[in-house]
Design a protein around this motif. Structure first.
Motif, PDB file in Angstrom:
ATOM      1  N   ILE A  16       0.814  -1.175  -0.058  1.00 26.68           N
ATOM      2  CA  ILE A  16       0.015  -0.167  -0.027  1.00 26.68           C
ATOM      3  C   ILE A  16       1.006   1.287   0.044  1.00 26.68           C
ATOM      4  O   ILE A  16       0.362   2.243  -0.737  1.00 26.68           O
ATOM      5  CB  ILE A  16      -0.869   0.003   1.300  1.00 26.68           C
ATOM      6  N   ILE A  17       1.997   1.117   0.353  1.00 26.40           N
ATOM      7  CA  ILE A  17       2.788   2.374   0.783  1.00 26.40           C
ATOM      8  C   ILE A  17       3.454   2.772  -0.773  1.00 26.40           C
ATOM      9  O   ILE A  17       3.589   3.961  -1.203  1.00 26.40           O
ATOM     10  CB  ILE A  17       4.229   2.190   1.729  1.00 26.40           C
ATOM     11  N   LYS A  18       3.858   1.750  -1.340  1.00 21.31           N
ATOM     12  CA  LYS A  18       4.093   1.910  -2.731  1.00 21.31           C
ATOM     13  C   LYS A  18       3.130   2.253  -3.706  1.00 21.31           C
ATOM     14  O   LYS A  18       3.426   3.120  -4.404  1.00 21.31           O
ATOM     15  CB  LYS A  18       4.715   0.451  -3.484  1.00 21.31           C
ATOM     16  N   LYS A  19       1.859   1.867  -3.472  1.00 19.58           N
ATOM     17  CA  LYS A  19       0.727   2.409  -4.265  1.00 19.58           C
ATOM     18  C   LYS A  19       0.521   3.765  -3.934  1.00 19.58           C
ATOM     19  O   LYS A  19       0.277   4.684  -5.039  1.00 19.58           O
ATOM     20  CB  LYS A  19      -0.541   1.658  -3.865  1.00 19.58           C
ATOM     21  N   ARG A  20       0.670   4.325  -2.667  1.00 20.17           N
ATOM     22  CA  ARG A  20       0.605   5.718  -2.339  1.00 20.17           C
ATOM     23  C   ARG A  20       1.569   6.472  -3.056  1.00 20.17           C
ATOM     24  O   ARG A  20       1.364   7.753  -3.545  1.00 20.17           O
ATOM     25  CB  ARG A  20       0.396   5.795  -1.039  1.00 20.17           C
ATOM     26  N   LEU A  21       2.847   6.054  -3.042  1.00 19.52           N
ATOM     27  CA  LEU A  21       3.984   6.702  -3.559  1.00 19.52           C
ATOM     28  C   LEU A  21       3.752   7.036  -5.040  1.00 19.52           C
ATOM     29  O   LEU A  21       4.228   8.258  -5.779  1.00 19.52           O
ATOM     30  CB  LEU A  21       5.014   5.989  -3.306  1.00 19.52           C
ATOM     31  N   LEU A  22       3.115   6.065  -5.906  1.00 19.34           N
ATOM     32  CA  LEU A  22       2.921   6.130  -7.130  1.00 19.34           C
ATOM     33  C   LEU A  22       1.969   7.358  -7.556  1.00 19.34           C
ATOM     34  O   LEU A  22       1.921   7.817  -8.626  1.00 19.34           O
ATOM     35  CB  LEU A  22       2.575   4.647  -7.581  1.00 19.34           C
ATOM     36  N   LYS A  23       1.037   7.616  -6.551  1.00 21.33           N
ATOM     37  CA  LYS A  23      -0.050   8.656  -6.829  1.00 21.33           C
ATOM     38  C   LYS A  23       0.726  10.109  -7.002  1.00 21.33           C
ATOM     39  O   LYS A  23       0.261  10.742  -7.624  1.00 21.33           O
ATOM     40  CB  LYS A  23      -0.874   8.523  -5.791  1.00 21.33           C
ATOM     41  N   THR A  24       1.821  10.123  -6.080  1.00 24.00           N
ATOM     42  CA  THR A  24       2.546  11.387  -6.308  1.00 24.00           C
ATOM     43  C   THR A  24       3.786  11.389  -7.313  1.00 24.00           C
ATOM     44  O   THR A  24       3.904  12.394  -8.135  1.00 24.00           O
ATOM     45  CB  THR A  24       3.498  11.525  -4.907  1.00 24.00           C
ATOM     46  N   TYR A  25       4.162  10.056  -7.764  1.00 20.46           N
ATOM     47  CA  TYR A  25       5.197  10.159  -8.885  1.00 20.46           C
ATOM     48  C   TYR A  25       4.792   8.805  -9.546  1.00 20.46           C
ATOM     49  O   TYR A  25       5.356   7.748  -9.729  1.00 20.46           O
ATOM     50  CB  TYR A  25       6.670   9.663  -8.227  1.00 20.46           C
ATOM     51  N   PRO A  26       3.929   9.050 -10.596  1.00 20.65           N
ATOM     52  CA  PRO A  26       3.516   7.816 -11.380  1.00 20.65           C
ATOM     53  C   PRO A  26       4.362   7.292 -12.469  1.00 20.65           C
ATOM     54  O   PRO A  26       4.294   6.162 -13.026  1.00 20.65           O
ATOM     55  CB  PRO A  26       2.298   8.433 -11.921  1.00 20.65           C
ATOM     56  N   HIS A  27       5.388   8.069 -12.651  1.00 17.06           N
ATOM     57  CA  HIS A  27       6.379   7.506 -13.685  1.00 17.06           C
ATOM     58  C   HIS A  27       7.519   6.514 -13.052  1.00 17.06           C
ATOM     59  O   HIS A  27       8.256   6.101 -13.867  1.00 17.06           O
ATOM     60  CB  HIS A  27       7.154   8.673 -14.318  1.00 17.06           C
ATOM     61  N   LEU A  28       7.301   6.385 -11.836  1.00 14.11           N
ATOM     62  CA  LEU A  28       8.287   5.328 -11.317  1.00 14.11           C
ATOM     63  C   LEU A  28       7.900   3.998 -11.623  1.00 14.11           C
ATOM     64  O   LEU A  28       6.800   3.608 -11.418  1.00 14.11           O
ATOM     65  CB  LEU A  28       8.362   5.407  -9.720  1.00 14.11           C
ATOM     66  N   THR A  29       9.106   3.228 -12.027  1.00 13.25           N
ATOM     67  CA  THR A  29       8.840   1.910 -12.449  1.00 13.25           C
ATOM     68  C   THR A  29       8.977   0.623 -10.974  1.00 13.25           C
ATOM     69  O   THR A  29       9.384   1.417  -9.882  1.00 13.25           O
ATOM     70  CB  THR A  29       9.905   1.392 -13.315  1.00 13.25           C
ATOM     71  N   SER A  55      16.554  13.636   0.458  1.00 13.51           N
ATOM     72  CA  SER A  55      15.771  13.259  -0.763  1.00 13.51           C
ATOM     73  C   SER A  55      14.562  13.410  -0.546  1.00 13.51           C
ATOM     74  O   SER A  55      13.732  13.085   0.280  1.00 13.51           O
ATOM     75  CB  SER A  55      16.118  11.688  -0.987  1.00 13.51           C
ATOM     76  N   GLN A  56      13.839  14.098  -1.759  1.00 12.52           N
ATOM     77  CA  GLN A  56      12.313  14.268  -1.838  1.00 12.52           C
ATOM     78  C   GLN A  56      11.663  13.042  -1.956  1.00 12.52           C
ATOM     79  O   GLN A  56      10.743  12.976  -1.313  1.00 12.52           O
ATOM     80  CB  GLN A  56      11.894  15.548  -2.697  1.00 12.52           C
ATOM     81  N   VAL A  57      11.905  12.332  -2.768  1.00 12.76           N
ATOM     82  CA  VAL A  57      11.009  11.081  -3.040  1.00 12.76           C
ATOM     83  C   VAL A  57      11.123  10.031  -2.000  1.00 12.76           C
ATOM     84  O   VAL A  57      10.261   9.601  -1.541  1.00 12.76           O
ATOM     85  CB  VAL A  57      11.629  10.442  -4.293  1.00 12.76           C
ATOM     86  N   VAL A  58      12.311   9.809  -1.111  1.00 10.84           N
ATOM     87  CA  VAL A  58      12.391   9.325   0.024  1.00 10.84           C
ATOM     88  C   VAL A  58      11.477   9.671   1.155  1.00 10.84           C
ATOM     89  O   VAL A  58      11.186   9.105   1.804  1.00 10.84           O
ATOM     90  CB  VAL A  58      14.057   8.972   0.502  1.00 10.84           C
ATOM     91  N   ASP A  59      11.692  11.080   1.037  1.00  9.75           N
ATOM     92  CA  ASP A  59      10.873  11.923   2.174  1.00  9.75           C
ATOM     93  C   ASP A  59       9.555  11.486   1.930  1.00  9.75           C
ATOM     94  O   ASP A  59       8.777  11.272   3.014  1.00  9.75           O
ATOM     95  CB  ASP A  59      11.004  13.458   1.986  1.00  9.75           C
ATOM     96  N   VAL A  60       8.976  11.544   0.930  1.00  6.76           N
ATOM     97  CA  VAL A  60       7.300  11.217   0.751  1.00  6.76           C
ATOM     98  C   VAL A  60       7.163   9.868   0.977  1.00  6.76           C
ATOM     99  O   VAL A  60       6.134   9.531   1.628  1.00  6.76           O
ATOM    100  CB  VAL A  60       7.161  11.515  -0.887  1.00  6.76           C
ATOM    101  N   ALA A  61       8.159   8.868   0.692  1.00  2.63           N
ATOM    102  CA  ALA A  61       7.876   7.421   0.941  1.00  2.63           C
ATOM    103  C   ALA A  61       7.829   7.306   2.514  1.00  2.63           C
ATOM    104  O   ALA A  61       6.962   6.697   3.039  1.00  2.63           O
ATOM    105  CB  ALA A  61       9.029   6.548   0.402  1.00  2.63           C
ATOM    106  N   TRP A  62       8.522   7.930   3.279  1.00  5.41           N
ATOM    107  CA  TRP A  62       8.618   7.966   4.714  1.00  5.41           C
ATOM    108  C   TRP A  62       7.165   8.595   5.137  1.00  5.41           C
ATOM    109  O   TRP A  62       6.592   7.895   6.233  1.00  5.41           O
ATOM    110  CB  TRP A  62       9.657   9.047   5.027  1.00  5.41           C
ATOM    111  N   HIS A  63       6.721   9.749   4.676  1.00  2.00           N
ATOM    112  CA  HIS A  63       5.591  10.197   5.151  1.00  2.00           C
ATOM    113  C   HIS A  63       4.428   9.243   4.844  1.00  2.00           C
ATOM    114  O   HIS A  63       3.377   8.993   5.793  1.00  2.00           O
ATOM    115  CB  HIS A  63       5.135  11.492   4.217  1.00  2.00           C
TER     116      HIS A  63
END
Length: 214
Positions: free
Chosen positions: A38-51, A81-89
């Motif tokens: 679920i954490i990865k799915k939420r992260l993809l909502k912010t950064y949908p380009h991530l593989t 890192s911004q992307v890692v910070d979002v994942a942490w959130h």
């Protein structure tokens, strides 16, 4: 008296061995932790380009951050890192899971402190300098003369994070780049002066979304 000294020494040795065992156990727990889908799915909502490979790299970097936080003990650590910070959130939002993780990884709750909430600007400067040293040490990089960037400082650029933090070894301040090789340039941490000021051209005290601490 001799028995008391012997007993105290024995207790000290036991405590030291237990501390080493506990730290190793917590480090292994962090390194082997598997984040919920679920954490990865939420992260993809912010950064949908991530593989999927990109996501794996993000969470590897997050594990690195937690491992460095363990090593830093009660000292604040910047999040570079911004992307890692979002994942942490997103991880924090899974309240029970995050609380359980913190208990096993740190023996306490690891709080997230936004940079702007720190009491003094020097705190942010010291925390970015601290994680730079720790990250370089972990990846066996010379923190004063680096030839490459630690993952936490490189990942936003690697993954083309639009709102990310771009660090470079040979920076151009006019492009808004953070000069990673100058983070440790001054005794008080990283400053934002120019070359004529003697405090390191292109240095930045920015540290991503915030800092972690107990």
């Amino acid at each position: 008296m001799g028995y008391l000294i012997f007993g105290a020494l024995a207790l000290f040795i036991i405590y030291k061995f237990y501390s080493i065992y506990l730290r190793k156990s917590r480090r292994n727990y962090i390194q082997n932790y598997r984040f919920k889908p679920i954490i990865k799915k939420r992260l993809l909502k912010t950064y949908p380009h991530l593989t999927q490979n990109d996501l794996n790299l993000v969470f590897k970097a997050l594990r690195d951050y937690y491992e460095l936080s363990l090593r830093a003990k009660n000292n604040l650590l910047a999040m570079p890192s911004q992307v890692v910070d979002v994942a942490w959130h997103e991880f924090i939002l899974t309240t029970r899971e995050y609380t359980h993780f913190c208990h096993n990884a740190f023996g306490k709750y690891l709080h997230h402190t936004p940079t702007e909430a720190m009491a003094k600007p020097q705190m942010a400067q010291k925390s970015i300098k601290r994680i730079w040293h720790l990250a370089c040490q972990k990846e066996q990089i010379n923190h004063l003369q680096p030839t490459t960037l630690p993952l936490l400082f490189a990942i936003d650029t690697i993954l083309n994070i639009e709102d990310g933090f771009s660090y470079t070894l040979n920076c151009d301040p006019s492009k808004g780049e953070y000069c990673a090789s100058h983070i440790a340039c001054s005794s008080g941490g990283c400053s934002g002066g120019d070359s004529s000021s003697g405090d390191g051209a292109g240095c930045s005290s920015g540290c991503g979304g915030g800092c972690g601490g107990g």
